[in-house]
Structures are given as C-alpha cells and as structure tokens.
Write an enzyme that holds these catalytic residues in place. Sequence first.
Site, PDB file in Angstrom:
ATOM      1  N   CYS A  70     170.869  13.936  87.297  1.00  0.00           N
ATOM      2  CA  CYS A  70     171.019  12.502  87.022  1.00  0.00           C
ATOM      3  C   CYS A  70     172.184  12.295  86.057  1.00  0.00           C
ATOM      4  O   CYS A  70     172.191  12.828  84.939  1.00  0.00           O
ATOM      5  CB  CYS A  70     169.732  11.930  86.437  1.00  0.00           C
ATOM      6  SG  CYS A  70     169.916  10.242  85.830  1.00  0.00           S
TER       7      CYS A  70
ATOM      8  N   CYS B 289     171.118  10.739  82.737  1.00  0.00           N
ATOM      9  CA  CYS B 289     170.424  11.717  81.896  1.00  0.00           C
ATOM     10  C   CYS B 289     171.432  12.660  81.238  1.00  0.00           C
ATOM     11  O   CYS B 289     171.252  13.056  80.077  1.00  0.00           O
ATOM     12  CB  CYS B 289     169.398  12.502  82.710  1.00  0.00           C
ATOM     13  SG  CYS B 289     167.869  11.594  83.047  1.00  0.00           S
TER      14      CYS B 289
ATOM     15  N   ASP C 261     180.737   0.402  80.819  1.00  0.00           N
ATOM     16  CA  ASP C 261     180.853   0.839  82.202  1.00  0.00           C
ATOM     17  C   ASP C 261     182.255   1.425  82.422  1.00  0.00           C
ATOM     18  O   ASP C 261     183.256   0.894  81.940  1.00  0.00           O
ATOM     19  CB  ASP C 261     180.614  -0.350  83.144  1.00  0.00           C
ATOM     20  CG  ASP C 261     180.356   0.088  84.568  1.00  0.00           C
ATOM     21  OD1 ASP C 261     179.216  -0.060  85.047  1.00  0.00           O
ATOM     22  OD2 ASP C 261     181.302   0.587  85.222  1.00  0.00           O
TER      23      ASP C 261
ATOM     24  N   GLY D 265     172.299  -2.021  96.260  1.00  0.00           N
ATOM     25  CA  GLY D 265     173.603  -1.511  95.852  1.00  0.00           C
ATOM     26  C   GLY D 265     173.570  -0.596  94.647  1.00  0.00           C
ATOM     27  O   GLY D 265     174.595  -0.367  94.007  1.00  0.00           O
TER      28      GLY D 265
ATOM     29  N   HIS E 272     169.104   5.904  87.974  1.00  0.00           N
ATOM     30  CA  HIS E 272     168.443   5.881  86.659  1.00  0.00           C
ATOM     31  C   HIS E 272     168.503   4.420  86.239  1.00  0.00           C
ATOM     32  O   HIS E 272     169.603   3.862  86.107  1.00  0.00           O
ATOM     33  CB  HIS E 272     169.188   6.791  85.675  1.00  0.00           C
ATOM     34  CG  HIS E 272     168.547   6.907  84.314  1.00  0.00           C
ATOM     35  ND1 HIS E 272     168.293   8.130  83.716  1.00  0.00           N
ATOM     36  CD2 HIS E 272     168.130   5.974  83.434  1.00  0.00           C
ATOM     37  CE1 HIS E 272     167.741   7.933  82.523  1.00  0.00           C
ATOM     38  NE2 HIS E 272     167.642   6.616  82.329  1.00  0.00           N
TER      39      HIS E 272
ATOM     40  N   HIS F 147     169.000   0.907  84.988  1.00  0.00           N
ATOM     41  CA  HIS F 147     169.961   0.404  84.009  1.00  0.00           C
ATOM     42  C   HIS F 147     170.209  -1.068  84.265  1.00  0.00           C
ATOM     43  O   HIS F 147     170.043  -1.564  85.381  1.00  0.00           O
ATOM     44  CB  HIS F 147     171.278   1.185  84.067  1.00  0.00           C
ATOM     45  CG  HIS F 147     171.908   1.243  85.426  1.00  0.00           C
ATOM     46  ND1 HIS F 147     171.465   2.088  86.419  1.00  0.00           N
ATOM     47  CD2 HIS F 147     172.927   0.538  85.967  1.00  0.00           C
ATOM     48  CE1 HIS F 147     172.201   1.919  87.502  1.00  0.00           C
ATOM     49  NE2 HIS F 147     173.093   0.974  87.266  1.00  0.00           N
TER      50      HIS F 147
HETATM   51  P1  DGP Z   1     174.907   0.674  89.891  1.00  0.00           P
HETATM   52  O1  DGP Z   1     175.911   0.594  90.990  1.00  0.00           O
HETATM   53  O2  DGP Z   1     174.176  -0.618  89.638  1.00  0.00           O
HETATM   54  O3  DGP Z   1     174.001   1.860  90.062  1.00  0.00           O
HETATM   55  O4  DGP Z   1     175.765   0.908  88.571  1.00  0.00           O
HETATM   56  C1  DGP Z   1     176.254   2.161  88.185  1.00  0.00           C
HETATM   57  C2  DGP Z   1     177.398   1.910  87.240  1.00  0.00           C
HETATM   58  O5  DGP Z   1     177.665   3.112  86.557  1.00  0.00           O
HETATM   59  C3  DGP Z   1     178.696   1.488  87.917  1.00  0.00           C
HETATM   60  O6  DGP Z   1     179.041   0.158  87.513  1.00  0.00           O
HETATM   61  C4  DGP Z   1     179.738   2.483  87.409  1.00  0.00           C
HETATM   62  C5  DGP Z   1     179.041   3.160  86.267  1.00  0.00           C
HETATM   63  N1  DGP Z   1     179.381   4.554  86.093  1.00  0.00           N
HETATM   64  C6  DGP Z   1     179.361   5.509  87.062  1.00  0.00           C
HETATM   65  N2  DGP Z   1     179.684   6.697  86.526  1.00  0.00           N
HETATM   66  C7  DGP Z   1     179.908   6.474  85.191  1.00  0.00           C
HETATM   67  C8  DGP Z   1     180.265   7.316  84.106  1.00  0.00           C
HETATM   68  O7  DGP Z   1     180.454   8.532  84.221  1.00  0.00           O
HETATM   69  N3  DGP Z   1     180.414   6.720  82.881  1.00  0.00           N
HETATM   70  C9  DGP Z   1     180.228   5.381  82.701  1.00  0.00           C
HETATM   71  N4  DGP Z   1     180.401   4.878  81.486  1.00  0.00           N
HETATM   72  N5  DGP Z   1     179.867   4.554  83.712  1.00  0.00           N
HETATM   73  C10 DGP Z   1     179.717   5.108  84.930  1.00  0.00           C
END
Ligand code: DGP
Length: 114
Positions: free
Chosen positions: A5, A8, A31, A93, A98, A100
């Site tokens: 994950c 995680c 993000d 989507g 995990h 959030h």
């Molecule tokens: P969702 O698509 O709702 O599962 O959102 C996942 C979000 O996680 C997406 O907007 C991009 C973000 N994300 C993916 N990988 C990483 C990462 O390694 N670091 C950070 N800060 N955000 C990430």
Amino acid sequence: MLNDCLFCAILGGEIPCSKVYEDDYVLAFRDINPQAPVHVLVVPKEHIACALDIGEENSFFVSKCFEAIAKIAKAEGLENGFRVVNNCGIDGGQSVMHLHFHLIGGEKFAEKII
Ligand code: DGP
C-alpha cells in the site's frame, strides 16, 4: 512496502511526502498531482481500503480525519470554503486503495459535481 500500500509506505516513512499535518490518528500531505492551489490528502493511520470498509470499529478514524480537515483548512487560509472529495472503488475512480480525503481549495470552483 507494508501491504503493498503506497499510503502505508508514506505513513511508515518509506516514501517521503510533503507533510502539512499529523496527529496520532491522521497524516495529511500535499497531493503529488495537485488539482487546485491547495490539494491535501488526509489519510487515516489505520489501513482502511476504502469507504466501503468503514464501520463501527474504525469510524473513529474518519472523525479524526474531519477534525484534521477543519484544522488544515484554517491553517491553509481556506475560511472562504473548500471541497472534500472521497473517491471509492473502481467506479468512483479511486487509484490508491487506502481511504483518503482530498481537501481542495484556494480558488472558487467553476463547476459543481453535484
Ligand atoms: P485517488 O485517485 O482518489 O485514489 O487519489 C490518489 C491521489 O494520490 C492522487 O490524487 C495522486 C496522489 N498520489 C499518488 N501517488 C502519490 C505519492 O507518491 N505522493 C503523493 N503525495 N501523492 C500521491
């Protein structure tokens, strides 16, 4: 990586993040692909895969996420308003399994989803 994950791994410090808030129950970080001037991911420290897995035994973490959202929104200057988005599952989507909450703000959004 714990459970394979991504979040995680971020919670465990194995992958760095731009932290904006942390307490005993919640970590919030920016993000990697921001969709608004402020785009913060608010993540419970317990692994809950998605909103379908919220129940009496773990809903406390959801409360703590929303307490954190109120604090972060004020700290980020979002008193004029913001959105909180949760994507759940394939149809919703969700890309990281995990739970959030996306806290987005810093501009007046032109379109409403609902
Ligand atoms: P969702 O698509 O709702 O599962 O959102 C996942 C979000 O996680 C997406 O907007 C991009 C973000 N994300 C993916 N990988 C990483 C990462 O390694 N670091 C950070 N800060 N955000 C990430």
